[in-house]
Design a protein around this motif. Sequence first.
Motif, PDB file in Angstrom:
ATOM      1  N   ASP A 334      40.257  40.114  26.385  1.00  0.00           N
ATOM      2  CA  ASP A 334      40.667  39.869  27.766  1.00  0.00           C
ATOM      3  C   ASP A 334      42.170  40.089  27.949  1.00  0.00           C
ATOM      4  OD1 ASP A 334      38.076  39.151  28.486  1.00  0.00           O
ATOM      5  OD2 ASP A 334      38.408  37.032  28.033  1.00  0.00           O
ATOM      6  N   THR A 335      42.933  39.891  26.863  1.00  0.00           N
ATOM      7  CA  THR A 335      44.388  39.999  26.972  1.00  0.00           C
ATOM      8  C   THR A 335      44.848  41.446  27.101  1.00  0.00           C
ATOM      9  OG1 THR A 335      44.781  40.121  24.568  1.00  0.00           O
ATOM     10  CG2 THR A 335      44.654  37.920  25.570  1.00  0.00           C
ATOM     11  N   GLU A 337      43.911  43.625  29.409  1.00  0.00           N
ATOM     12  CA  GLU A 337      44.226  43.839  30.820  1.00  0.00           C
ATOM     13  C   GLU A 337      45.297  42.884  31.314  1.00  0.00           C
ATOM     14  OE1 GLU A 337      42.005  43.987  35.212  1.00  0.00           O
ATOM     15  OE2 GLU A 337      40.819  44.008  33.373  1.00  0.00           O
ATOM     16  N   THR A 338      45.248  41.623  30.900  1.00  0.00           N
ATOM     17  CA  THR A 338      46.242  40.668  31.413  1.00  0.00           C
ATOM     18  C   THR A 338      47.650  41.023  30.945  1.00  0.00           C
ATOM     19  OG1 THR A 338      45.977  39.104  29.556  1.00  0.00           O
ATOM     20  CG2 THR A 338      44.542  38.799  31.475  1.00  0.00           C
ATOM     21  N   GLU A 339      47.765  41.631  29.763  1.00  0.00           N
ATOM     22  CA  GLU A 339      49.082  42.041  29.270  1.00  0.00           C
ATOM     23  C   GLU A 339      49.523  43.375  29.856  1.00  0.00           C
ATOM     24  OE1 GLU A 339      49.118  39.959  24.816  1.00  0.00           O
ATOM     25  OE2 GLU A 339      48.768  42.115  25.003  1.00  0.00           O
ATOM     26  N   LYS A 341      48.255  45.372  32.462  1.00  0.00           N
ATOM     27  CA  LYS A 341      48.266  45.710  33.889  1.00  0.00           C
ATOM     28  C   LYS A 341      49.587  45.336  34.566  1.00  0.00           C
ATOM     29  CE  LYS A 341      44.574  45.442  36.496  1.00  0.00           C
ATOM     30  NZ  LYS A 341      43.450  44.886  37.277  1.00  0.00           N
ATOM     31  N   GLY A 385      52.356  41.043  30.517  1.00  0.00           N
ATOM     32  CA  GLY A 385      51.734  39.952  31.240  1.00  0.00           C
ATOM     33  C   GLY A 385      51.217  38.906  30.267  1.00  0.00           C
ATOM     34  N   GLY A 387      49.382  36.708  27.672  1.00  0.00           N
ATOM     35  CA  GLY A 387      48.508  37.133  26.583  1.00  0.00           C
ATOM     36  C   GLY A 387      48.909  36.529  25.261  1.00  0.00           C
TER      37      GLY A 387
END
Length: 501
Positions: A334-335, A337-339, A341, A385, A387
């Motif tokens: 999941d990290t 995309e969170t990192e 993007k 982002g 992560g």
Amino acid sequence: MTRHTTDDVDVAVIGCGTTGLALTRLLAMEGLRIAAIDPARVPRAFPRATHLDDETMRAFQTLGLGHLEERFSLSGVYRFYDPQWRPVMEFPFNKGITEQGWHSDYMFHQPDFEAVLRGHAHNHPETTSFFGWDAIELTSSADGVRVRLRERATGEEHELTASFLVGCDGANSFVREQLGCTQTDYGATHRSLIVDILPFVQKESLAGRDAFIQGGIRNPLTFLATAEPLLRFEQLLRHDDDTAAFERLDHVYELLSPWLSADEYRVLRADVYEWDAVVAEPWRSGAVFLAGDAAHEMPPHLGQGMASGIRDAMNIAWKLGRVVRGESPREILDTYETERKPHMTEFVKLAAQMANEIEAMQPQAPEEGADVPVTERETLRPQLGAGIWAGDDEFAGRLSAQPRLASGQRIDDVAGYRFAVVAAEDCVAQLGEATQATLRSLNAEVIVADSDESKSWLKSLDTVAIVIRPDRYLFGTAATAAQLDALVARLDTELTERAQP
């Protein structure tokens, strides 16, 4: 390996341009079984990307492509002109060797890069290449992703199952379409005529490594000296310009006539491209991910499109490796995309701003006799982002430096594509037994900062030790040996017990 003898792989990579081939190489370094899929049977003969920065060159180093640097070309001065060809502003495009251990900017020939990485894919016994094949169907299940392929030359079909799939298949992504993703549009859709040529003669007006853009005219014109001896001209189209008219050879000859006669070069490409500034939402659905232009597109003026895709590959490959090997829960994926993007969206926004400014610019030359303004180009280095990094550390989540050690080696050559601790000698000597055991379980490299350059780097961060991730971003810093013990324990928890962000 090109033999299609397997129908079960760890990761299928659809799209083998720069992002997909870099990802394929990194996944091979992680020891995974990979299917590399691309509709092009051989590398495309002309470049799409031409520029790479120091961070991307550092990634090339990790990929084992550092030796290609001698084939790259450096950049000179970038000048802005008004409609009368009077200089308005300029800046040095290359800043020399940076803290990344490489020059700040290079121009390269993309087909060479892709040829080398396709060769690596062929040589890797656990990589099956499907070059000249289209992905025509994706089906997700609890066991992974089922992919149906069709060979363009023969119509033969083949099915394979992958635990994970990454769509690196460009702006018109089949994978993104299958996922039903939406896109956030940052309002910078433009068309440009791209003309790449191989000159047969040398012209003083185009000599050297300088670049320029002429603004304030109906169709702003950009010139780039790309990988020697190739040259590129880019002409911005207005909304009511006809694509076919701009692509006609007569128009190309007329466009280049101020510098070259039509018999003095070979046209390698003369095509109009549409550039968008968009970011997909989401980048993941179950076991399927997006990367590169499939996940995000930007106008070319910042020179960061390919670089952003390489960063995607560097970020996700080590995480997939840990999950496939059972070392981390799936939640760490999941990290990705969170990192990535928020990080790359900064580049999309700036590239969109630049594209719009070039279209609207009305440059004013300085008064006669006045010096041409020289500006300093800022290097954009955003923080990741949320992560896998220490969120309470001001330096964490940012790109690390790469000093040389006393041996003359760059840090990444010692670390490889894995976690690394860089620390003062006395700090390394004080590592606790539990910390040493954790670092061994992570296959992390412990590197003593034994050179003036590496010691100065630690001092600049007011720390005695740092933990670097495989993608070269900092997990965190430690001011004492005890803090390093705690930081390594925190990393282990993040990797093995992580809850969803």
